[in-house]
Scaffold this motif. Structure first.
Motif, PDB file in Angstrom:
ATOM      1  N   GLU A 128     -25.378  -9.256 -54.101  1.00 42.76           N
ATOM      2  CA  GLU A 128     -26.443  -8.923 -53.145  1.00 42.76           C
ATOM      3  C   GLU A 128     -26.183  -9.564 -51.791  1.00 42.76           C
ATOM      4  O   GLU A 128     -26.362  -8.929 -50.746  1.00 42.76           O
ATOM      5  CB  GLU A 128     -27.795  -9.379 -53.695  1.00 42.76           C
ATOM      6  CG  GLU A 128     -28.972  -8.986 -52.811  1.00 42.76           C
ATOM      7  CD  GLU A 128     -30.303  -9.325 -53.444  1.00 42.76           C
ATOM      8  OE1 GLU A 128     -31.117  -8.396 -53.632  1.00 42.76           O
ATOM      9  OE2 GLU A 128     -30.536 -10.516 -53.764  1.00 42.76           O
ATOM     10  N   ILE A 129     -25.726 -10.813 -51.780  1.00 44.67           N
ATOM     11  CA  ILE A 129     -25.445 -11.512 -50.530  1.00 44.67           C
ATOM     12  C   ILE A 129     -24.309 -10.828 -49.766  1.00 44.67           C
ATOM     13  O   ILE A 129     -24.408 -10.572 -48.567  1.00 44.67           O
ATOM     14  CB  ILE A 129     -25.105 -12.986 -50.814  1.00 44.67           C
ATOM     15  CG1 ILE A 129     -26.367 -13.740 -51.251  1.00 44.67           C
ATOM     16  CG2 ILE A 129     -24.479 -13.652 -49.594  1.00 44.67           C
ATOM     17  CD1 ILE A 129     -26.098 -15.148 -51.748  1.00 44.67           C
ATOM     18  N   VAL A 130     -23.219 -10.525 -50.461  1.00 48.08           N
ATOM     19  CA  VAL A 130     -22.078  -9.879 -49.803  1.00 48.08           C
ATOM     20  C   VAL A 130     -22.468  -8.491 -49.307  1.00 48.08           C
ATOM     21  O   VAL A 130     -22.099  -8.079 -48.196  1.00 48.08           O
ATOM     22  CB  VAL A 130     -20.870  -9.806 -50.759  1.00 48.08           C
ATOM     23  CG1 VAL A 130     -19.738  -8.989 -50.142  1.00 48.08           C
ATOM     24  CG2 VAL A 130     -20.385 -11.210 -51.110  1.00 48.08           C
ATOM     25  N   GLY A 131     -23.243  -7.761 -50.115  1.00 49.47           N
ATOM     26  CA  GLY A 131     -23.687  -6.435 -49.683  1.00 49.47           C
ATOM     27  C   GLY A 131     -24.545  -6.499 -48.433  1.00 49.47           C
ATOM     28  O   GLY A 131     -24.408  -5.675 -47.521  1.00 49.47           O
ATOM     29  N   LYS A 132     -25.424  -7.505 -48.357  1.00 52.56           N
ATOM     30  CA  LYS A 132     -26.270  -7.665 -47.179  1.00 52.56           C
ATOM     31  C   LYS A 132     -25.435  -8.001 -45.954  1.00 52.56           C
ATOM     32  O   LYS A 132     -25.662  -7.492 -44.856  1.00 52.56           O
ATOM     33  CB  LYS A 132     -27.285  -8.782 -47.441  1.00 52.56           C
ATOM     34  CG  LYS A 132     -28.248  -9.064 -46.281  1.00 52.56           C
ATOM     35  CD  LYS A 132     -29.253  -7.931 -46.097  1.00 52.56           C
ATOM     36  CE  LYS A 132     -30.436  -8.342 -45.228  1.00 52.56           C
ATOM     37  NZ  LYS A 132     -30.081  -8.845 -43.895  1.00 52.56           N
ATOM     38  N   ALA A 133     -24.429  -8.857 -46.128  1.00 54.18           N
ATOM     39  CA  ALA A 133     -23.552  -9.222 -45.019  1.00 54.18           C
ATOM     40  C   ALA A 133     -22.794  -8.012 -44.491  1.00 54.18           C
ATOM     41  O   ALA A 133     -22.665  -7.821 -43.280  1.00 54.18           O
ATOM     42  CB  ALA A 133     -22.573 -10.314 -45.457  1.00 54.18           C
ATOM     43  N   MET A 134     -22.291  -7.178 -45.398  1.00 57.27           N
ATOM     44  CA  MET A 134     -21.558  -5.990 -44.988  1.00 57.27           C
ATOM     45  C   MET A 134     -22.476  -4.991 -44.303  1.00 57.27           C
ATOM     46  O   MET A 134     -22.109  -4.363 -43.306  1.00 57.27           O
ATOM     47  CB  MET A 134     -20.883  -5.350 -46.202  1.00 57.27           C
ATOM     48  CG  MET A 134     -19.799  -6.215 -46.821  1.00 57.27           C
ATOM     49  SD  MET A 134     -18.972  -5.411 -48.209  1.00 57.27           S
ATOM     50  CE  MET A 134     -18.088  -4.100 -47.365  1.00 57.27           C
TER      51      MET A 134
ATOM     52  N   MET B 229     -15.954  -7.258 -41.178  1.00 58.62           N
ATOM     53  CA  MET B 229     -15.435  -8.573 -41.527  1.00 58.62           C
ATOM     54  C   MET B 229     -13.927  -8.484 -41.724  1.00 58.62           C
ATOM     55  O   MET B 229     -13.449  -7.596 -42.389  1.00 58.62           O
ATOM     56  CB  MET B 229     -16.089  -9.085 -42.805  1.00 58.62           C
ATOM     57  CG  MET B 229     -17.583  -9.320 -42.687  1.00 58.62           C
ATOM     58  SD  MET B 229     -18.313  -9.901 -44.218  1.00 58.62           S
ATOM     59  CE  MET B 229     -18.299  -8.367 -45.150  1.00 58.62           C
ATOM     60  N   LYS B 230     -13.222  -9.414 -41.119  1.00 59.03           N
ATOM     61  CA  LYS B 230     -11.778  -9.426 -41.265  1.00 59.03           C
ATOM     62  C   LYS B 230     -11.305 -10.776 -41.784  1.00 59.03           C
ATOM     63  O   LYS B 230     -11.670 -11.828 -41.274  1.00 59.03           O
ATOM     64  CB  LYS B 230     -11.109  -9.114 -39.906  1.00 59.03           C
ATOM     65  CG  LYS B 230     -11.326  -7.682 -39.438  1.00 59.03           C
ATOM     66  CD  LYS B 230     -10.633  -6.699 -40.352  1.00 59.03           C
ATOM     67  CE  LYS B 230     -10.905  -5.274 -39.918  1.00 59.03           C
ATOM     68  NZ  LYS B 230     -12.291  -4.874 -40.168  1.00 59.03           N
ATOM     69  N   ASP B 231     -10.471 -10.730 -42.821  1.00 60.05           N
ATOM     70  CA  ASP B 231      -9.877 -11.923 -43.390  1.00 60.05           C
ATOM     71  C   ASP B 231      -8.691 -12.320 -42.530  1.00 60.05           C
ATOM     72  O   ASP B 231      -7.783 -11.506 -42.291  1.00 60.05           O
ATOM     73  CB  ASP B 231      -9.438 -11.615 -44.820  1.00 60.05           C
ATOM     74  CG  ASP B 231      -8.836 -12.817 -45.519  1.00 60.05           C
ATOM     75  OD1 ASP B 231      -8.774 -13.892 -44.905  1.00 60.05           O
ATOM     76  OD2 ASP B 231      -8.439 -12.666 -46.684  1.00 60.05           O
ATOM     77  N   ILE B 232      -8.685 -13.566 -42.041  1.00 57.44           N
ATOM     78  CA  ILE B 232      -7.589 -13.984 -41.159  1.00 57.44           C
ATOM     79  C   ILE B 232      -6.563 -14.845 -41.905  1.00 57.44           C
ATOM     80  O   ILE B 232      -5.825 -15.609 -41.292  1.00 57.44           O
ATOM     81  CB  ILE B 232      -8.107 -14.701 -39.910  1.00 57.44           C
ATOM     82  CG1 ILE B 232      -8.832 -16.003 -40.270  1.00 57.44           C
ATOM     83  CG2 ILE B 232      -9.018 -13.787 -39.103  1.00 57.44           C
ATOM     84  CD1 ILE B 232      -9.119 -16.855 -39.041  1.00 57.44           C
TER      85      ILE B 232
ATOM     86  N   ALA C  45     -30.277 -17.571 -40.666  1.00 54.25           N
ATOM     87  CA  ALA C  45     -29.589 -17.143 -41.892  1.00 54.25           C
ATOM     88  C   ALA C  45     -29.845 -15.668 -42.176  1.00 54.25           C
ATOM     89  O   ALA C  45     -30.980 -15.199 -42.063  1.00 54.25           O
ATOM     90  CB  ALA C  45     -30.063 -17.992 -43.073  1.00 54.25           C
ATOM     91  N   PHE C  46     -28.789 -14.936 -42.546  1.00 55.92           N
ATOM     92  CA  PHE C  46     -28.941 -13.500 -42.772  1.00 55.92           C
ATOM     93  C   PHE C  46     -29.532 -13.192 -44.145  1.00 55.92           C
ATOM     94  O   PHE C  46     -30.009 -12.081 -44.383  1.00 55.92           O
ATOM     95  CB  PHE C  46     -27.597 -12.774 -42.616  1.00 55.92           C
ATOM     96  CG  PHE C  46     -26.638 -12.956 -43.762  1.00 55.92           C
ATOM     97  CD1 PHE C  46     -26.640 -12.089 -44.848  1.00 55.92           C
ATOM     98  CD2 PHE C  46     -25.723 -14.000 -43.761  1.00 55.92           C
ATOM     99  CE1 PHE C  46     -25.767 -12.253 -45.902  1.00 55.92           C
ATOM    100  CE2 PHE C  46     -24.840 -14.184 -44.812  1.00 55.92           C
ATOM    101  CZ  PHE C  46     -24.863 -13.312 -45.891  1.00 55.92           C
TER     102      PHE C  46
END
Length: 306
Positions: free
Chosen positions: A295-301, A1-4, A240-241
């Motif tokens: 938990e959501i951010v960890g799953k996304a990563m 994931m990259k912050d633009i 949805a992930f």
């Protein structure tokens, strides 16, 4: 994931902008390969590429690239000629500085990001030329770097009460857009004050017009668990992930029983998170919000390989 964010800063204020990108990492690093920063001058920048140990020198280097009008590749830390600039992590960083980056390409990239389309920003290190490509893992290429640009996490929070609003307050403050769907007017009003998109639920069903993609998380905060089965069953038909609902193990088992009665398979139920969050047996809304968002951010990563 990259912050633009750094790219959007250039589009808003292009004059004097230099885009700095990490194109090589050796050993431990504060920021990953492909991280970006926009530099306008000393103490005038957007983003960071270190814990603060190289930014002052980067600002000087950036001004020189503007005067010369050509990209510059610099190295810090391990293997660098700048022996007086040390990286506390002990690693090495290669950074390319790009004066007057291609605004046309960056505008296209921003448009794709706003449309939630994944893509890659390909940069030629020697010339500074930029093109857009297909998304994939961020990697060093033969001529430069390919930076994977993925849509930011978006959360769809269903429910009512303090758990919903505390969660979306945390999510939005962290930069994640949130949509709140609730049958409760007070919950809707509070969410609007937080800047969330809102939708009033008039039935215990999943709205047909929700634009859910594979970078979306769906989380239910209902105390009345009768609201859950139909909404969750429909959620499982989306890409949805992350899909989850608050409640105890007993509530989860009752939820699953109801969904099986609706024809939901055990394989689909494996996508469900519950009890939600990284911390078990949470009793207060703030801790629950932190636990669930982590938990959501960890799953996304994990899903993106970051």
């Amino acid at each position: 994931m990259k912050d633009i964010t750094a790219i959007r800063a250039i589009l808003e204020r292009p004059r004097g902008a230099v885009l700095a990108v990490i194109v090589g990492v050796e050993g431990p690093s504060y920021r990953p390969l492909g991280a970006m920063m926009t530099i306008y001058g000393k103490n005038d920048c957007v983003g960071s590429l270190s814990s603060g140990c190289i930014e002052a020198d980067l600002a000087l280097q950036a001004q020189e690239t503007l005067r010369e009008g050509a990209p510059r590749l610099v190295r810090y830390g391990r293997g660098s000629k700048f022996i007086d600039i040390q990286l506390p992590c002990g690693g090495g960083l290669e950074i390319v500085l790009l004066p007057t980056p291609d605004l046309a390409v960056l505008t296209q990239l921003d448009a794709k990001a706003k449309q939630r389309h994944r893509c890659a920003l390909d940069i030629d290190i020697e010339s500074g030329a930029m093109t857009l490509g297909l998304g994939g893992a961020t990697r060093r290429t033969a001529s430069g770097i390919s930076i994977d640009i993925v849509p930011e996490i978006r959360v769809f929070a269903f429910g009512k009460g303090p758990e919903v609003n505390t969660f979306v307050a945390l999510a939005t403050s962290a930069g994640y857009p949130a949509v709140v769907l609730s049958p409760d007017d007070e919950t809707i009003a509070l969410a609007k004050n937080l800047g969330c998109v809102t939708q009033k639920l008039t039935s215990k069903t999943f709205p047909d017009d929700l634009a859910v993609d594979d970078r979306s998380a769906i989380i239910l905060f209902f105390h009345d668990h009768d609201w859950e089965p139909e909404i969750l069953a429909a959620s499982l038909k989306t890409p949805a992930f992350y899909i989850g609902a608050q409640g105890s193990l007993k509530a989860r088992d009752a939820r699953f029983a109801a969904m099986r009665g609706m024809g939901v398979s055990d394989k689909d139920l494996e996508r469900m998170h519950g009890p939600v969050g990284l911390i078990s047996s949470v009793k207060d809304p703030t801790t629950l919000a932190i636990s669930v968002l982590a938990e959501i951010v960890g799953k996304a990563m994990q899903d993106s390989g970051a």
